[in-house]
Each structure stands twice: as structure tokens, then as C-alpha cells.
Design a protein around this motif. Sequence first.
Motif, PDB file in Angstrom:
ATOM      1  N   GLU A   8       1.318  -1.663   0.344  1.00  0.00           N
ATOM      2  CA  GLU A   8       0.015  -0.314   0.222  1.00  0.00           C
ATOM      3  C   GLU A   8       0.470   1.657   0.048  1.00  0.00           C
ATOM      4  O   GLU A   8       1.242   1.412   0.829  1.00  0.00           O
ATOM      5  CB  GLU A   8      -1.195  -0.377   1.106  1.00  0.00           C
ATOM      6  N   VAL A   9       0.325   2.098  -0.922  1.00  0.00           N
ATOM      7  CA  VAL A   9       1.481   3.182  -1.384  1.00  0.00           C
ATOM      8  C   VAL A   9       0.648   4.558  -0.979  1.00  0.00           C
ATOM      9  O   VAL A   9      -0.385   4.636  -2.075  1.00  0.00           O
ATOM     10  CB  VAL A   9       2.662   2.790  -2.811  1.00  0.00           C
ATOM     11  N   THR A  10       1.618   5.505  -0.460  1.00  0.00           N
ATOM     12  CA  THR A  10       0.310   6.863  -0.891  1.00  0.00           C
ATOM     13  C   THR A  10       1.165   7.749  -1.712  1.00  0.00           C
ATOM     14  O   THR A  10       2.426   7.949  -2.037  1.00  0.00           O
ATOM     15  CB  THR A  10       0.604   7.403   0.528  1.00  0.00           C
ATOM     16  N   VAL A  11       0.532   8.323  -2.493  1.00  0.00           N
ATOM     17  CA  VAL A  11       1.273   8.768  -3.775  1.00  0.00           C
ATOM     18  C   VAL A  11       1.546  10.335  -3.399  1.00  0.00           C
ATOM     19  O   VAL A  11       0.296  11.238  -3.170  1.00  0.00           O
ATOM     20  CB  VAL A  11       0.572   8.535  -5.075  1.00  0.00           C
TER      21      VAL A  11
ATOM     22  N   SER B 218      -7.017   4.804  -5.104  1.00  0.00           N
ATOM     23  CA  SER B 218      -8.216   5.338  -4.703  1.00  0.00           C
ATOM     24  C   SER B 218      -7.607   6.975  -3.681  1.00  0.00           C
ATOM     25  O   SER B 218      -6.831   6.622  -3.725  1.00  0.00           O
ATOM     26  CB  SER B 218      -8.381   4.945  -3.025  1.00  0.00           C
ATOM     27  N   ASP B 219      -8.562   7.443  -4.018  1.00  0.00           N
ATOM     28  CA  ASP B 219      -8.337   8.917  -3.846  1.00  0.00           C
ATOM     29  C   ASP B 219      -8.060   9.358  -1.872  1.00  0.00           C
ATOM     30  O   ASP B 219      -8.308   8.631  -1.671  1.00  0.00           O
ATOM     31  CB  ASP B 219      -9.368   9.971  -4.010  1.00  0.00           C
ATOM     32  N   GLU B 220      -6.683  10.178  -1.672  1.00  0.00           N
ATOM     33  CA  GLU B 220      -6.932   9.805  -0.909  1.00  0.00           C
ATOM     34  C   GLU B 220      -6.960  11.440  -0.460  1.00  0.00           C
ATOM     35  O   GLU B 220      -6.484  12.253  -1.142  1.00  0.00           O
ATOM     36  CB  GLU B 220      -4.736  10.125  -0.777  1.00  0.00           C
ATOM     37  N   THR B 221      -8.736  11.527   0.411  1.00  0.00           N
ATOM     38  CA  THR B 221      -8.502  12.919   1.254  1.00  0.00           C
ATOM     39  C   THR B 221      -8.369  13.278   2.608  1.00  0.00           C
ATOM     40  O   THR B 221      -9.080  14.696   2.724  1.00  0.00           O
ATOM     41  CB  THR B 221      -9.857  12.638   1.015  1.00  0.00           C
TER      42      THR B 221
END
Length: 448
Positions: free
Chosen positions: A5-8, A30-33
Motif C-alpha cells: 500500500e503506497v501513498t502517492v 483510491s483518492d486520498e482525502t
Amino acid sequence: MRYLEVTVPKGRRRAVLDVLDDEGIDYVVSDETSGRGFAAVVRFPLPTRAVEPVLDRLNRAGISDDTRVVVIDAETVISQEFDDLLDQHSHGGTKGSRTSRQVLRTKAEELTPAFPIYVTMLLISAVVATAGLLADSPAVVVGSMVIAPLIGPALAANVGIVTGDDGLTSTGFTYQATGLAIVVGASIGLAVLARLAGLEPAGVDIVVVAELQERVSPNVLSLAVALGAGVAGILSLTRGFSEAIVGVMIAAALIPPAAAVGITVAWGMYGAAIGAAVLVIVNVLSINFAALTTLWIAGYRPQGLFEVSPTRKPTYAYATIFGVALLVLAAPLVGVTLVEFQATQLKSAADEEVDAVLAEPEYNHLEVESTEVLLDDDYPLRSVDRVVVTVSSSDPGPMPALTDHLHEGITTHADGPVVVEVRFVVAEDREGDASEQIVHTSSGDRDS
């Protein structure tokens, strides 16, 4: 298999997805909000071999150390894209599970316990090892190895070296040095108490205890145990084998010799203590040298192409220090090995001489009981002290001619002056027991 799982970061979404598309990875976005500077979260499965190269490519695409990357084990992945990726990273058909550099660091840190727990476990291990050595109990000594948490520090230091993690390196070496000091100190304390209490199972010469003797006068074969432990430790870490079993092997190379140092110091046998201390240091160097070499050969490097060269220099420096120190300290072990080889040769020659002499007609009434080659007590570099020949006879009187004959024949095979001691064991039928009369010769002179 792994699941990542990687946050972009914002502005890097397209670059990251291009890398994953180019690698043929089946991913979910998935969009990160949360509003913390991230644009999306990408999740995807990977073969274990693919984790390191993919993360390196993502790093160059903008996934820095500040970005959150989670790597977890995956039981099963049902996907044609994943099967294709698995074949791509099978390296000629071998679908091995080489642990990625990033996961390797984490595993090395996890194997190194919190310092209070580390100290407590080593104190317990030291007490058990000391008791086992004094009681000459192999089972108890093995028990001390099982509970010693030494695999983490031994491997962490070298993982830190090859991956450029100075903090991990410092922690590993500090834990190793502190741990061995704790074992030696605790063993000295317990051995002193045992001696004051009169618990001397072997009398004053405590090193005649079998479990101690092999550790205060070690030979070059001891290197094989430590080198094998270092290699096995890294393989367990990088290939997913049982670290617990390998941890016992590493502890076997360190805990009993360290406890032997404490016991011999408590008994005031400082030559024997030096021998055990040399074994401890040689084993530490061997484990680290083998672990470092195995990691480098396996291809572990710091992240990024430009970091390889700077980290190559400290890796070579550490390897050189380990290797040179190992060669210097291994010299006493080679000397002990040569003495043992000479003793074995002398034993074989003495057996032949005794058989030849007793085959003569005038000695038909004699029968050889044993032939022993005994070493002196000058630990750790011992030498041949004397040859003891025990014969049985119904004649209670000494036989100077036989003694001289055996002395002359045996000493021709010795490298220097050696005492030849002949013991006559005489059976007494009326009592049903035996008495012993000793006659020995030394350098051509006979004493009785």
C-alpha cells in the motif's frame, strides 16, 4: 508474496502509475482525502523478488522516504497479471523468495529486542550456561543457547552496513558488545559464588570438565561453527527460514565460550580464560564477517544508484577489519590444532611401538590396557606433556628393561623431549581387586 500500500504525493500520481503499468502490475487506486499532501493510495500484490526493484523505481518516480509504504505478507493472489509478473521475476525459473532490502531492515530491527528485555534474557542465559558448564551438562548448556536473543544484533549490524543504515549498524554492534560483557560478568559472579560454596565438581582444575575443556583450548574447527552461523543467519533472514533455529546456532558460538571466560576467571585460571576469550572474539568476528559477505554477495545495496559507491567503501572497510582481525586471532587456534594433530600422530605411533615391544617373547605375560598422550596445562597453547602406557601383569615388580625399551621407541616419534610413563596394573586374586604400581622414564632417566 507481498501486498503493498503506497501513498502517492500530489503531482506524482501519473509518474507512479506509469511505473506500475510498465511493470505489468495489477493495482487499485483510491483518492486520498486527508489533506496531508497526498493525491492517492495505490494497492497492489507483488512477488517477493519484485518488491525491491519496484520500490526502487517508485523512489525515482517521487516516492521518497517521507512517503508511507506498507508491505505485508499475502497468502494467495488469484490473478493472471500476477502470474505473469511472477514468471517475469522468477530469474530463470527459480521462484525464490529473496527478501527486499526494505523488508530486510524491518526484520533485522524486529529481531533486536528492547534493551531491558535483551539484558534480562542474557542474564538468564548466562546463569543457565554457567550452571550447565559447571555441572558438565550438555542439555543445560543447549538450553542457555535457546533463550539467548543474539541473532538480532548479529544480523542487524551487517544489514545496516550494506544498506547504509548507520543507526542500525551502531545498534547492532553496541548490543553485541554489551551482551557478551553481560554474559561474562554474570558468569564470573555465579562462578565465584559456586566456588565459595565449595561446588567444585572437578576440584581445583575446573577445566577438566568436558564442557569447559573444549572451549578453553579451541581448535580451528571452531571457526566452522561461527562462519556457518553467520551465513545461516543471513539466509534465514533473506529467504524466510526459521530465525529461531539459526539463533540457537549463533548463541552456541557465543554464549558457552563467554560463560567459560567467567568461570575460568573465577577459578583464577587466566591462561584458560584467555583461550576462551580468544574463541569468543574469533566467533564474533566470524559471524559478522560471514554475514556481511553473504549479504553483499546476495546483492543487497542501499537504495538508489548514487548511494552504492559511498556504501561500498564502508562495507569493504568493515570486511577488511573483520578479515584481518580474524586471521590474527585465528593463529592460536591453528597452533592448538597442530598440537592436537601431533598428539594424534604420536598416539598412533606409540600404539604401534607398544604392540611391537609386547610381542617379544619375554613379555608374553603382559597385556596392554591403554596408551594415552596427555597435554600439559599451559592453556591455551598447550603441548605434549607425557605418554602414559598402562599394562597389566601378574608380576608385581617393576620392569626397567621394558620401560627403557618403550621410552626409546616412543620418543623417536616425538618432536621434542617427552615423558614416557609406564603403569603396571597388577591383579590380586585373593581380594578380587587390583593394585597399581607406576614406573616412568623421562629423557632416558627412570624414576619409580
